[in-house]
Design a protein around this motif. Structure first.
Motif, short mmCIF file in Angstrom:
data_model
loop_
_atom_site.label_atom_id
_atom_site.label_comp_id
_atom_site.label_asym_id
_atom_site.label_seq_id
_atom_site.Cartn_x
_atom_site.Cartn_y
_atom_site.Cartn_z
N VAL A 180 0.87 -1.17 0.00
CA VAL A 180 0.00 0.00 0.00
C VAL A 180 0.91 1.22 0.00
N GLY A 181 0.79 2.02 -1.05
CA GLY A 181 1.68 3.16 -1.14
C GLY A 181 1.47 3.95 -2.42
N ASP A 182 2.58 4.47 -2.94
CA ASP A 182 2.49 5.48 -3.98
C ASP A 182 3.34 5.12 -5.20
N VAL A 183 2.96 5.72 -6.33
CA VAL A 183 3.73 5.59 -7.57
C VAL A 183 3.86 6.97 -8.18
N LEU A 184 5.09 7.39 -8.42
CA LEU A 184 5.34 8.69 -9.03
C LEU A 184 5.66 8.51 -10.50
N VAL A 185 4.96 9.28 -11.35
CA VAL A 185 5.15 9.22 -12.80
C VAL A 185 5.65 10.58 -13.28
N GLU A 186 6.67 10.53 -14.13
CA GLU A 186 7.21 11.77 -14.69
C GLU A 186 7.57 11.54 -16.15
N PRO A 234 -0.21 -2.85 -13.37
CA PRO A 234 0.31 -2.54 -14.71
C PRO A 234 -0.69 -2.91 -15.79
N GLY A 235 -0.68 -2.21 -16.91
CA GLY A 235 -1.56 -2.56 -18.01
C GLY A 235 -1.30 -3.99 -18.46
N PHE A 236 -2.38 -4.71 -18.72
CA PHE A 236 -2.26 -6.08 -19.19
C PHE A 236 -1.71 -6.08 -20.62
N VAL A 237 -0.97 -7.12 -20.94
CA VAL A 237 -0.38 -7.31 -22.27
C VAL A 237 -0.89 -8.63 -22.81
N ASP A 238 -1.48 -8.61 -24.01
CA ASP A 238 -1.92 -9.86 -24.65
C ASP A 238 -0.98 -10.12 -25.83
N ASP A 254 11.72 -4.64 -20.52
CA ASP A 254 12.36 -3.44 -19.95
C ASP A 254 11.44 -2.23 -19.97
N ARG A 255 10.30 -2.35 -20.66
CA ARG A 255 9.38 -1.22 -20.77
C ARG A 255 8.01 -1.50 -20.16
N LEU A 256 7.57 -2.76 -20.25
CA LEU A 256 6.18 -3.10 -19.91
C LEU A 256 6.12 -4.22 -18.88
N GLY A 257 4.92 -4.42 -18.35
CA GLY A 257 4.63 -5.64 -17.62
C GLY A 257 4.80 -5.59 -16.12
N SER A 258 5.29 -4.49 -15.58
CA SER A 258 5.42 -4.38 -14.12
C SER A 258 5.51 -2.91 -13.75
N ILE A 259 5.33 -2.66 -12.46
CA ILE A 259 5.44 -1.29 -11.94
C ILE A 259 6.80 -1.16 -11.29
N GLU A 260 7.73 -0.62 -12.06
CA GLU A 260 9.11 -0.44 -11.61
C GLU A 260 9.65 0.87 -12.16
N PRO A 261 10.53 1.53 -11.43
CA PRO A 261 11.13 2.76 -11.94
C PRO A 261 11.81 2.54 -13.29
N GLY A 262 11.58 3.49 -14.21
CA GLY A 262 12.17 3.42 -15.54
C GLY A 262 11.26 2.84 -16.59
N LYS A 263 10.20 2.16 -16.16
CA LYS A 263 9.28 1.56 -17.14
C LYS A 263 8.20 2.53 -17.56
N ASP A 264 7.56 2.21 -18.69
CA ASP A 264 6.45 3.04 -19.18
C ASP A 264 5.34 3.08 -18.12
N ALA A 265 4.77 4.25 -17.96
CA ALA A 265 3.69 4.40 -16.98
C ALA A 265 2.36 3.98 -17.60
N ASP A 266 2.26 2.69 -17.88
CA ASP A 266 1.01 2.08 -18.36
C ASP A 266 0.34 1.48 -17.13
N LEU A 267 -0.58 2.22 -16.57
CA LEU A 267 -1.13 1.92 -15.25
C LEU A 267 -2.65 1.89 -15.29
N TYR A 317 -4.12 4.65 -17.78
CA TYR A 317 -3.09 5.59 -18.23
C TYR A 317 -2.09 4.83 -19.09
N ILE A 318 -1.75 5.38 -20.23
CA ILE A 318 -0.69 4.83 -21.07
C ILE A 318 0.39 5.89 -21.20
N GLU A 319 1.58 5.54 -20.76
CA GLU A 319 2.72 6.48 -20.74
C GLU A 319 2.31 7.77 -20.03
N GLY A 320 1.57 7.60 -18.93
CA GLY A 320 1.18 8.71 -18.10
C GLY A 320 0.01 9.52 -18.59
#
Length: 384
Positions: free
Chosen positions: A19-25, A53-57, A344-357, A375-378
């Motif tokens: 439970v917490g926060d995610v910062l997108v820039e 994170p946004g689902f990927v099919d 390296d871009r998608l599939g999880s909520i980690e710093p440096g990845k696309d903000a697909d949330l 949100y896609i890329e913020g």
């Protein structure tokens, strides 16, 4: 712009929920954890909500079989030649397909869009993010893989036309012949370049074959029955292809082999009934077996077979068959991203990845939960 998603239950996928926060820039995830707001941030209060994170099919026909059109209006198969390697799915993609907005309403933000399985070699697919108005706006990677098909589909199509292939051995032979000719094509091209001569015999089909043989593109091989699965493996080893098995309905029977050869599987759709002979031994328990044996597995809807908006529903149903929640979440996120080469871009909520949330009202596997915002890329692209 900085966005601070505040107080959500965050499912990062590659680490434990918190439970917490995610910062997108600037469209990227900047930081996760406990973050103090500042005046430069737009704060989005998500207390009581889930952030996923946004689902990927990794296998869909969305945009090629637009909603509301019959089979004669679809663009999914060019069934006039067994080898159509040079076709590009992006050329038939309809960006105004109503299914795209519905996919967002189910939390799906990215898909590998590919033609159908009517031909032994069908063409090249592309990876789309559901953001923008045109096919090019949505295109993330093109080409991203070459569709091939074994089993009943190409047999049925060309049996009706009374031309090869009408058998499984015929289908394998057609693919093998294409790859052998592509090898010859490569040698001709290399010889011309070696001699400093222009190469004037360009063939778009064998240009794709060359990319396969050089492992620049994976062969995405449709195979349901265990014999077709093993034929795909033999062909891959014969020509040193990089392969992904699509559907792989009976893959659970040879899971040890697939794991030992590190062959990924895009499984599904599984929340359906057997519409043809090669699906008779379909079971959701296959997911559990494949994962336990160490196979990298993603879960597809095969849209429009199961509409993409129900990706979470199909995954949740698999829990009845002993598949773990955390494994199913990976099958919708980091695993397909890895199979597509975009981990390296998608599939999880980690710093440096696309903000697909995706903001869910509750856990995505709870049938009462709904997607509230995407949100896609913020950028906000869907709001309920």
């Amino acid at each position: 712009m900085k966005l601070l998603f505040k107080g959500a239950t965050v499912l990062p996928i590659t680490s434990k929920p918190f439970v917490g926060d995610v910062l997108v820039e600037d469209g990227k995830i900047k930081k996760i954890g406990q973050i103090k707001p500042s005046k430069s941030m737009e704060v989005i209060d998500l207390k009581g909500k889930f952030l996923v994170p946004g689902f990927v099919d990794a296998h869909a026909h969305i945009g090629l079989y637009p909603e509301g059109l019959g089979p004669t209006e679809s663009e999914g198969n060019e069934m006039t030649d067994p080898i159509t390697a040079h076709l590009q799915a992006i050329d038939a993609f309809y960006p105004e397909d109503e299914s795209i907005k519905k996919a967002l309403s189910g939390g799906v933000t990215t898909a590998f869009v590919v033609m159908g399985s009517g031909n032994p070699v069908g063409g090249v697919g592309f990876i789309a993010k559901f953001k923008g108005k045109t096919a090019l706006d949505m295109c993330l990677v093109n080409p991203a893989g070459v569709k091939m098909a074994l089993g009943e589909n190409p047999k049925r199509v060309y049996s009706e036309k009374k031309m090869m292939p009408t058998t499984r051995m015929g289908t394998a032979a057609v693919i093998r012949t294409f790859l052998l000719k592509s090898e010859d094509y490569m040698k001709k091209k290399e010889q011309a370049l070696k001699e400093g001569k222009p190469f004037l015999e360009r063939d778009p089909k064998h240009e794709v074959g060359e990319k396969l043989l050089k492992r620049e593109l994976p062969a995405r091989i449709h195979a349901h029955r265990v014999d077709d699965i093993l034929t795909a493996v033999r062909l891959a080893e014969e020509f040193n292809l990089k392969i992904v098995l699509e559907h792989c309905t009976e893959g659970y029977k040879v899971a040890d082999i697939l794991a030992s050869k590190k062959i990924p599987v895009v499984a599904g759709p599984l929340m359906t009934f057997a519409t043809k002979l090669e699906l008779r031994q379909m079971t959701m328990e296959a997911l559990k077996i494949l994962v336990e044996k160490g196979v990298l597995v993603a879960l597809m809807c095969d849209h429009p077979v199961i509409p993409l908006e129900f990706a979470s529903v199909q995954a949740a149903a698999a829990m009845r068959y002993g598949v773990k929640e955390e494994d199913l979440l990976k099958m919708l996120t980091i695993n397909p991203a890895t199979i597509l080469g975009l981990q390296d871009r998608l599939g999880s909520i980690e710093p440096g990845k696309d903000a697909d949330l995706v903001v869910w009202s509750g856990h995505p596997f709870d049938m009462k939960s709904v997607v509230e915002k995407v949100y896609i890329e913020g950028e906000l692209v869907y709001s309920k």
